[in-house]
Design a protein around this motif. Sequence first.
Motif, PDB file in Angstrom:
ATOM      1  N   GLN A 152       0.816  -1.220   0.000  1.00  0.00           N
ATOM      2  CA  GLN A 152       0.000   0.000   0.000  1.00  0.00           C
ATOM      3  C   GLN A 152       0.847   1.267   0.000  1.00  0.00           C
ATOM      4  O   GLN A 152       0.325   2.367  -0.212  1.00  0.00           O
ATOM      5  CB  GLN A 152      -0.899   0.010   1.236  1.00  0.00           C
ATOM      6  N   LYS A 154       2.752   2.389  -2.145  1.00  0.00           N
ATOM      7  CA  LYS A 154       2.727   3.088  -3.431  1.00  0.00           C
ATOM      8  C   LYS A 154       1.568   4.076  -3.491  1.00  0.00           C
ATOM      9  O   LYS A 154       1.654   5.132  -4.128  1.00  0.00           O
ATOM     10  CB  LYS A 154       2.620   2.077  -4.581  1.00  0.00           C
ATOM     11  N   TRP A 155       0.456   3.742  -2.810  1.00  0.00           N
ATOM     12  CA  TRP A 155      -0.676   4.667  -2.779  1.00  0.00           C
ATOM     13  C   TRP A 155      -0.340   5.867  -1.903  1.00  0.00           C
ATOM     14  O   TRP A 155      -0.702   7.006  -2.234  1.00  0.00           O
ATOM     15  CB  TRP A 155      -1.916   3.964  -2.229  1.00  0.00           C
ATOM     16  N   SER A 158       1.690   8.125  -4.016  1.00  0.00           N
ATOM     17  CA  SER A 158       0.918   8.783  -5.078  1.00  0.00           C
ATOM     18  C   SER A 158       0.039   9.906  -4.518  1.00  0.00           C
ATOM     19  O   SER A 158      -0.044  10.999  -5.089  1.00  0.00           O
ATOM     20  CB  SER A 158       0.046   7.760  -5.812  1.00  0.00           C
ATOM     21  N   TYR A 159      -0.612   9.637  -3.396  1.00  0.00           N
ATOM     22  CA  TYR A 159      -1.510  10.634  -2.817  1.00  0.00           C
ATOM     23  C   TYR A 159      -0.752  11.853  -2.298  1.00  0.00           C
ATOM     24  O   TYR A 159      -1.335  12.938  -2.164  1.00  0.00           O
ATOM     25  CB  TYR A 159      -2.333  10.012  -1.693  1.00  0.00           C
ATOM     26  N   THR A 289      -4.761   9.967   3.995  1.00  0.00           N
ATOM     27  CA  THR A 289      -3.701   9.318   3.220  1.00  0.00           C
ATOM     28  C   THR A 289      -2.861  10.365   2.512  1.00  0.00           C
ATOM     29  O   THR A 289      -1.629  10.249   2.436  1.00  0.00           O
ATOM     30  CB  THR A 289      -4.297   8.334   2.195  1.00  0.00           C
ATOM     31  N   PRO A 296      -4.672   3.538   2.409  1.00  0.00           N
ATOM     32  CA  PRO A 296      -6.036   3.418   1.911  1.00  0.00           C
ATOM     33  C   PRO A 296      -6.833   2.318   2.611  1.00  0.00           C
ATOM     34  O   PRO A 296      -8.038   2.464   2.845  1.00  0.00           O
ATOM     35  CB  PRO A 296      -5.841   3.102   0.420  1.00  0.00           C
ATOM     36  N   ASP A 338      -3.452  -5.021  -5.203  1.00  0.00           N
ATOM     37  CA  ASP A 338      -3.695  -4.295  -3.967  1.00  0.00           C
ATOM     38  C   ASP A 338      -4.683  -3.154  -4.247  1.00  0.00           C
ATOM     39  O   ASP A 338      -4.487  -2.361  -5.164  1.00  0.00           O
ATOM     40  CB  ASP A 338      -2.379  -3.730  -3.436  1.00  0.00           C
ATOM     41  N   ASP A 340      -7.039   0.238  -3.961  1.00  0.00           N
ATOM     42  CA  ASP A 340      -7.075   1.614  -3.484  1.00  0.00           C
ATOM     43  C   ASP A 340      -8.488   1.888  -2.953  1.00  0.00           C
ATOM     44  O   ASP A 340      -9.455   1.216  -3.338  1.00  0.00           O
ATOM     45  CB  ASP A 340      -6.745   2.573  -4.636  1.00  0.00           C
ATOM     46  N   THR A 342     -11.227   3.992  -3.359  1.00  0.00           N
ATOM     47  CA  THR A 342     -11.924   4.973  -4.190  1.00  0.00           C
ATOM     48  C   THR A 342     -13.420   4.914  -3.894  1.00  0.00           C
ATOM     49  O   THR A 342     -13.906   3.978  -3.245  1.00  0.00           O
ATOM     50  CB  THR A 342     -11.701   4.685  -5.678  1.00  0.00           C
TER      51      THR A 342
END
Length: 376
Positions: A152, A154-155, A158-159, A289, A296, A338, A340, A342
């Motif tokens: 997670q 990587k999220w 990104s966020y 996040t 997430p 994995d 996210d 949303t």
Amino acid sequence: MAVIGGPTGGPTGGPTGGPTGGPTGGPTGGPTGGPTGGPTGGPTGYDTAQTAFGLGTARDAIVGYWPGNTEYSPSKPTNIDKLEYLSGQRRHEVLTQELLSAFHVTADQTAETASVFVAPLPTTLTDGATSQVTATEICKLIKPQDTHLENQMKWVRSYADLRADRLTEITEQSVRILPYFGTIGMLNTSRRRATWELLGLVQTVCIYLEMRLKHYTWTPRPIDFAPQVQPIIQTPDHSTYPSGHAAEAFAIAAVLEYFLADETQVQVTPGAALPMPLRMAHRIAVNRTVAGVHFPVDSAAGAMLGMAVGNAIISLGAGAALQKTAFDGNLQDGDGKDADFTQAWFAGNYAPVGGPTPAPLTLLAKLFDRANKEWT
């Protein structure tokens, strides 16, 4: 004393006063400060030493000698189910205790799970007997493994690109979130006072429940995995899982949607847009996040918990059926990747199962009735 207060008061007062004062001051200061600040702020809110001295000298001047005799027969509350004589803060405390008595949290350390149950207090029947009460599991959370959290990250990375755009929201929502729902359904302490008090109660109860669940499913924060996370707010000391902000926001959203949509249960249709309160709850959750303090998966678990608690409070206040849900912190999306958190993911994965209809709680039901009349 000044020498001690400087070097120790600063380093300790700052780090502890900020993180603890915000999360606790927000939920209680918002729901209770608004309703009580106006009507009670005048007569009771200015008891300084100077005022007390002035009151004393004024009393001496106008009373004269008094032997201690009585002149009035005091009025007393005639119905223990009516709380209008109390300030907003005191009503909040009484209702919090009543509502918390209907919930309890359990944990299975071997399975790394924690659950919330609803078991209303036994009711006395007309023949004097007591009805049997069966506890209903409304939410079960399975703790995510560290390997899942590593995926997670990587999220979280990104966020982080959204931080500049959402900085104001993030810092504001660290302290309070109720005003963000006031942009959706006209919430204030004059026109919708009962609703405002009810939503404050929802948030407070959710905090108590989520903290127990966090303790039983303790999970490391993003900053525990990499110093490059660099959150833009201080990371709280408690478990990352489930997200408390997500739980509180979705619980508030569920109850608000109850009044907006005039439905006994919140409707979430896969592929369709979420109701406005749930959209706001989702944004509040995702902002955590963006800030770098949650994964997430934390928000996903918090959303499931919040919906369960919000709908349970609706059940206990308005007599609707309970909704039961569960969430596996290691859940992946349909492609085996994995997932996210949303809006589409939530709409596709929130699928509660109907449960029994508990007997309403006396004081909560009265508050619900008052709140409902504000929307009709």
